[in-house]
Scaffold this motif. Sequence first.
Motif, PDB file in Angstrom:
ATOM      1  N   ARG A  87       0.836  -1.206   0.000  1.00 43.27           N
ATOM      2  CA  ARG A  87       0.000   0.000   0.000  1.00 43.27           C
ATOM      3  C   ARG A  87       0.868   1.252   0.000  1.00 43.27           C
ATOM      4  O   ARG A  87       0.627   2.191  -0.763  1.00 43.27           O
ATOM      5  CB  ARG A  87      -0.930   0.014   1.216  1.00 43.27           C
ATOM      6  CG  ARG A  87      -2.168  -0.814   1.097  1.00 43.27           C
ATOM      7  CD  ARG A  87      -3.163  -0.519   2.222  1.00 43.27           C
ATOM      8  NE  ARG A  87      -2.565  -0.550   3.551  1.00 43.27           N
ATOM      9  CZ  ARG A  87      -2.426  -1.639   4.300  1.00 43.27           C
ATOM     10  NH1 ARG A  87      -2.839  -2.803   3.826  1.00 43.27           N
ATOM     11  NH2 ARG A  87      -1.890  -1.573   5.501  1.00 43.27           N
ATOM     12  N   HIS A  90       2.410   1.729  -3.360  1.00 44.65           N
ATOM     13  CA  HIS A  90       1.425   2.218  -4.325  1.00 44.65           C
ATOM     14  C   HIS A  90       1.174   3.711  -4.119  1.00 44.65           C
ATOM     15  O   HIS A  90       1.125   4.489  -5.082  1.00 44.65           O
ATOM     16  CB  HIS A  90       0.121   1.421  -4.189  1.00 44.65           C
ATOM     17  CG  HIS A  90      -0.957   1.873  -5.112  1.00 44.65           C
ATOM     18  ND1 HIS A  90      -0.914   1.617  -6.471  1.00 44.65           N
ATOM     19  CD2 HIS A  90      -2.090   2.588  -4.897  1.00 44.65           C
ATOM     20  CE1 HIS A  90      -1.981   2.154  -7.038  1.00 44.65           C
ATOM     21  NE2 HIS A  90      -2.714   2.742  -6.103  1.00 44.65           N
ATOM     22  N   ASN A  91       1.000   4.126  -2.850  1.00 47.95           N
ATOM     23  CA  ASN A  91       0.773   5.541  -2.555  1.00 47.95           C
ATOM     24  C   ASN A  91       1.968   6.398  -2.954  1.00 47.95           C
ATOM     25  O   ASN A  91       1.810   7.492  -3.518  1.00 47.95           O
ATOM     26  CB  ASN A  91       0.467   5.742  -1.070  1.00 47.95           C
ATOM     27  CG  ASN A  91      -0.873   5.161  -0.681  1.00 47.95           C
ATOM     28  OD1 ASN A  91      -1.753   4.976  -1.519  1.00 47.95           O
ATOM     29  ND2 ASN A  91      -1.029   4.843   0.592  1.00 47.95           N
ATOM     30  N   THR A  93       4.169   5.738  -5.255  1.00 44.96           N
ATOM     31  CA  THR A  93       4.235   5.776  -6.716  1.00 44.96           C
ATOM     32  C   THR A  93       3.242   6.798  -7.263  1.00 44.96           C
ATOM     33  O   THR A  93       3.563   7.576  -8.167  1.00 44.96           O
ATOM     34  CB  THR A  93       3.950   4.384  -7.302  1.00 44.96           C
ATOM     35  OG1 THR A  93       4.911   3.469  -6.777  1.00 44.96           O
ATOM     36  CG2 THR A  93       4.034   4.386  -8.814  1.00 44.96           C
ATOM     37  N   ALA A  94       2.035   6.817  -6.719  1.00 43.74           N
ATOM     38  CA  ALA A  94       1.030   7.789  -7.159  1.00 43.74           C
ATOM     39  C   ALA A  94       1.496   9.213  -6.847  1.00 43.74           C
ATOM     40  O   ALA A  94       1.366  10.109  -7.689  1.00 43.74           O
ATOM     41  CB  ALA A  94      -0.308   7.511  -6.480  1.00 43.74           C
ATOM     42  N   ASN A  95       2.051   9.432  -5.654  1.00 44.11           N
ATOM     43  CA  ASN A  95       2.552  10.763  -5.294  1.00 44.11           C
ATOM     44  C   ASN A  95       3.701  11.180  -6.200  1.00 44.11           C
ATOM     45  O   ASN A  95       3.809  12.354  -6.580  1.00 44.11           O
ATOM     46  CB  ASN A  95       3.016  10.792  -3.838  1.00 44.11           C
ATOM     47  CG  ASN A  95       1.862  10.708  -2.866  1.00 44.11           C
ATOM     48  OD1 ASN A  95       0.712  10.953  -3.230  1.00 44.11           O
ATOM     49  ND2 ASN A  95       2.154  10.343  -1.637  1.00 44.11           N
ATOM     50  N   GLU A  97       4.130  10.281  -9.337  1.00 47.07           N
ATOM     51  CA  GLU A  97       3.567  10.634 -10.640  1.00 47.07           C
ATOM     52  C   GLU A  97       2.960  12.037 -10.608  1.00 47.07           C
ATOM     53  O   GLU A  97       3.117  12.811 -11.551  1.00 47.07           O
ATOM     54  CB  GLU A  97       2.527   9.598 -11.064  1.00 47.07           C
ATOM     55  CG  GLU A  97       3.145   8.260 -11.427  1.00 47.07           C
ATOM     56  CD  GLU A  97       2.111   7.179 -11.693  1.00 47.07           C
ATOM     57  OE1 GLU A  97       0.894   7.474 -11.631  1.00 47.07           O
ATOM     58  OE2 GLU A  97       2.526   6.047 -11.960  1.00 47.07           O
ATOM     59  N   VAL A  98       2.290  12.373  -9.518  1.00 53.17           N
ATOM     60  CA  VAL A  98       1.714  13.717  -9.376  1.00 53.17           C
ATOM     61  C   VAL A  98       2.831  14.761  -9.323  1.00 53.17           C
ATOM     62  O   VAL A  98       2.743  15.818  -9.958  1.00 53.17           O
ATOM     63  CB  VAL A  98       0.816  13.792  -8.121  1.00 53.17           C
ATOM     64  CG1 VAL A  98       0.426  15.221  -7.802  1.00 53.17           C
ATOM     65  CG2 VAL A  98      -0.425  12.936  -8.313  1.00 53.17           C
TER      66      VAL A  98
END
Length: 131
Positions: A87, A90-91, A93-95, A97-98
Amino acid sequence: MTQPPPLTDTDVRAALDAMHRETATTGRRPSVLGLAQRLGLPNTTLRRRFPEICAELTPGHTTPAASPATDVATIRNLRRDNARLRRDNHNLTANLEVAIANIQQLTLEVHQLREALEHARNVTRLPRPPR
């Protein structure tokens, strides 16, 4: 040229015991390759002449297992930690990308603002000499 005296089972066990004692300081588990190097033998010769000792060092050979309750609790904890790490990964990685998208957007805006500033100040670019 004289040959060294042949190694006995006792010699190999003594070297293995020394490696086990070093495990406490180095943190590295004894291996067949490490034992062979310590004895000055090729790995295959050690495996051929002392198969029972080498079998003790293989990853499939285990010491007496802990109680099943401990194993189940350990596995449950590991699975919970693994899920939490997935988790978090994943978080993150998303941060990431942003953040990359924001940096790209800011780079474009800086470029546009510099062009607007140069146009407003009537800046003329001079050709650069070739390098």
